[in-house]
Design a protein around this motif. Structure first.
Motif, short mmCIF file in Angstrom:
data_model
loop_
_atom_site.label_atom_id
_atom_site.label_comp_id
_atom_site.label_asym_id
_atom_site.label_seq_id
_atom_site.Cartn_x
_atom_site.Cartn_y
_atom_site.Cartn_z
N PHE A 172 36.72 43.88 20.52
CA PHE A 172 36.30 44.07 19.13
C PHE A 172 36.54 45.50 18.67
CE2 PHE A 172 34.14 39.99 19.63
CZ PHE A 172 34.38 39.42 18.39
N ALA A 173 36.36 46.47 19.59
CA ALA A 173 36.66 47.86 19.23
C ALA A 173 38.15 48.03 18.94
CB ALA A 173 36.23 48.78 20.36
N LEU A 174 38.99 47.37 19.72
CA LEU A 174 40.43 47.42 19.46
C LEU A 174 40.76 46.78 18.11
CD1 LEU A 174 43.26 48.13 20.46
CD2 LEU A 174 43.29 45.95 21.70
N ALA A 175 40.09 45.68 17.80
CA ALA A 175 40.28 45.06 16.49
C ALA A 175 39.93 46.05 15.38
CB ALA A 175 39.44 43.79 16.38
N GLY A 176 38.88 46.83 15.60
CA GLY A 176 38.51 47.85 14.61
C GLY A 176 39.58 48.90 14.44
N HIS A 177 40.18 49.34 15.55
CA HIS A 177 41.27 50.31 15.48
C HIS A 177 42.44 49.77 14.66
CE1 HIS A 177 40.56 53.86 18.02
NE2 HIS A 177 39.79 53.08 18.77
N ILE A 178 42.80 48.52 14.91
CA ILE A 178 43.98 47.95 14.26
C ILE A 178 43.73 47.69 12.78
CG2 ILE A 178 45.52 45.95 14.22
CD1 ILE A 178 44.98 45.71 17.29
N THR A 179 42.56 47.16 12.45
CA THR A 179 42.27 46.83 11.05
C THR A 179 41.84 48.03 10.23
OG1 THR A 179 39.94 46.31 11.53
CG2 THR A 179 41.55 44.49 11.69
N GLY A 180 41.28 49.05 10.88
CA GLY A 180 40.73 50.18 10.15
C GLY A 180 39.40 49.88 9.49
N LEU A 181 38.83 48.73 9.78
CA LEU A 181 37.54 48.36 9.19
C LEU A 181 36.40 49.08 9.91
CD1 LEU A 181 38.06 44.50 8.85
CD2 LEU A 181 38.01 46.19 6.99
N PRO A 182 35.30 49.35 9.21
CA PRO A 182 34.15 49.97 9.86
C PRO A 182 33.55 49.03 10.91
CG PRO A 182 33.62 49.39 7.59
CD PRO A 182 35.08 49.13 7.77
N THR A 183 33.56 49.46 12.16
CA THR A 183 33.08 48.58 13.23
C THR A 183 31.56 48.44 13.22
OG1 THR A 183 33.10 50.44 14.79
CG2 THR A 183 35.06 49.03 14.72
N SER A 184 30.89 49.20 12.37
CA SER A 184 29.44 49.03 12.19
C SER A 184 29.12 47.82 11.32
CB SER A 184 28.83 50.29 11.57
OG SER A 184 29.43 50.54 10.30
N THR A 185 30.13 47.20 10.73
CA THR A 185 29.91 46.03 9.88
C THR A 185 29.21 44.93 10.67
OG1 THR A 185 31.93 46.52 8.63
CG2 THR A 185 31.02 44.29 8.43
N ASP A 186 28.02 44.56 10.24
CA ASP A 186 27.24 43.54 10.93
C ASP A 186 27.61 42.17 10.37
OD1 ASP A 186 25.27 41.84 12.00
OD2 ASP A 186 23.77 43.43 12.00
N LEU A 187 28.23 41.36 11.20
CA LEU A 187 28.67 40.04 10.74
C LEU A 187 27.51 39.19 10.25
CD1 LEU A 187 31.21 39.22 13.62
CD2 LEU A 187 31.69 40.26 11.38
N ARG A 188 26.31 39.46 10.76
CA ARG A 188 25.14 38.66 10.40
C ARG A 188 24.69 38.89 8.97
NH1 ARG A 188 22.07 40.76 15.69
NH2 ARG A 188 23.06 42.62 14.79
N THR A 189 25.18 39.95 8.32
CA THR A 189 24.77 40.24 6.94
C THR A 189 25.74 39.67 5.91
OG1 THR A 189 25.97 42.35 6.83
CG2 THR A 189 23.73 42.39 7.77
N LEU A 190 26.84 39.10 6.36
CA LEU A 190 27.86 38.63 5.42
C LEU A 190 27.52 37.25 4.86
CD1 LEU A 190 31.08 39.61 7.44
CD2 LEU A 190 29.94 40.92 5.62
N ARG A 191 28.00 36.99 3.66
CA ARG A 191 27.97 35.66 3.10
C ARG A 191 29.35 35.04 3.28
NH1 ARG A 191 23.47 33.03 2.25
NH2 ARG A 191 24.54 31.79 0.66
N PHE A 192 29.39 33.83 3.77
CA PHE A 192 30.63 33.16 4.11
C PHE A 192 30.90 32.00 3.18
CE2 PHE A 192 29.30 35.30 7.91
CZ PHE A 192 30.49 35.72 8.52
N LEU A 193 32.19 31.77 2.93
CA LEU A 193 32.63 30.51 2.38
C LEU A 193 32.97 29.63 3.58
CD1 LEU A 193 33.28 29.02 -0.28
CD2 LEU A 193 35.66 29.74 0.06
N GLY A 194 32.32 28.51 3.69
CA GLY A 194 32.51 27.65 4.86
C GLY A 194 33.00 26.27 4.48
N ALA A 195 33.56 25.58 5.48
CA ALA A 195 34.06 24.22 5.23
C ALA A 195 34.28 23.49 6.54
CB ALA A 195 35.37 24.25 4.44
N ASP A 196 34.35 22.17 6.45
CA ASP A 196 34.67 21.35 7.62
C ASP A 196 36.17 21.36 7.87
OD1 ASP A 196 32.00 20.51 7.69
OD2 ASP A 196 32.40 18.79 6.40
#
Length: 200
Positions: A172-196
């Motif tokens: 996941f840290a490597l993913a952060g390096h590649i994307t440049g996204l803040p790795t402190s982003t907590d996935l649990r706080t996001l709102r998702f569009l979901g589907a089957d």
């Protein structure tokens, strides 16, 4: 033992259970990411992180996610398959999802193999199992060796030597390096569009 990243990257992934895939797709919307993955668009709805996990586990079949979710983070969409693995390793799906763009994918699979994949326009560029980072494949398997060292995934790792402390955390840290996204982003706080997912 090889050192793990100092702080959690993209916290929340560790609550997803024994099998999951978290993928980052550049420059497309959550709706488009889900469409490319292959979902029943009539089932689209907004959910939070906990509901995404519960819905997927309840509907799982044949070791694939029963409900998938996507959320925007900066110029990327994070696509989560709780109980699934397909973006990282299923050629039909990663070819569709990565068409004209790039995908970084981290997959945990309790009784098969974990995976890290960097895919560009349908072609795997770097692919490896995080606890065996010396064994890489793809069109340019050495592209991220410097970044791998920084996050504790030694590209020259000796399988006979000390274990890597937190290979998934490193992935996941490597993913952060590649994307440049803040790795402190907590996935649990996001709102998702979901589907089957569609029946395969």
């Amino acid at each position: 033992m090889t050192e793990a990243p100092e702080s959690p990257c993209f916290p929340g992934y560790e609550t997803l259970g024994e099998i999951y895939c978290v993928s980052f797709v550049r420059g497309i919307s959550p709706e488009e990411a889900l469409r490319r993955f292959g979902v029943d668009e009539e089932t689209l709805e907004e959910v939070d992180f906990d509901e995404l996990g519960h819905r997927s586990v309840e509907a799982m079949s044949e070791d694939a996610a029963g409900f998938v979710g996507a959320a925007r983070i900066g110029d990327w969409t994070v696509l989560i398959e709780p109980g699934g693995w397909q973006v990282a390793v299923d050629e039909d799906i990663y070819t569709r999802v990565s068409r004209g763009t790039e995908v970084v994918s981290v997959c945990r699979h309790e009784y098969a193999e974990d995976s890290f994949a960097y895919i560009v326009d349908g072609a795997p560029v770097v692919h490896f199992t995080p606890d065996m980072p010396d064994d890489r494949s793809g069109s340019d398997p050495d592209r991220f060796v410097d970044q791998m060292r920084e996050v504790g995934l030694d590209p020259d790792h000796d399988i006979e030597g000390p274990d890597i402390v937190d290979s998934l955390g490193g992935a996941f840290a490597l993913a952060g390096h590649i994307t440049g996204l803040p790795t402190s982003t907590d996935l649990r706080t996001l709102r998702f569009l979901g589907a089957d997912p569609l029946e395969s």
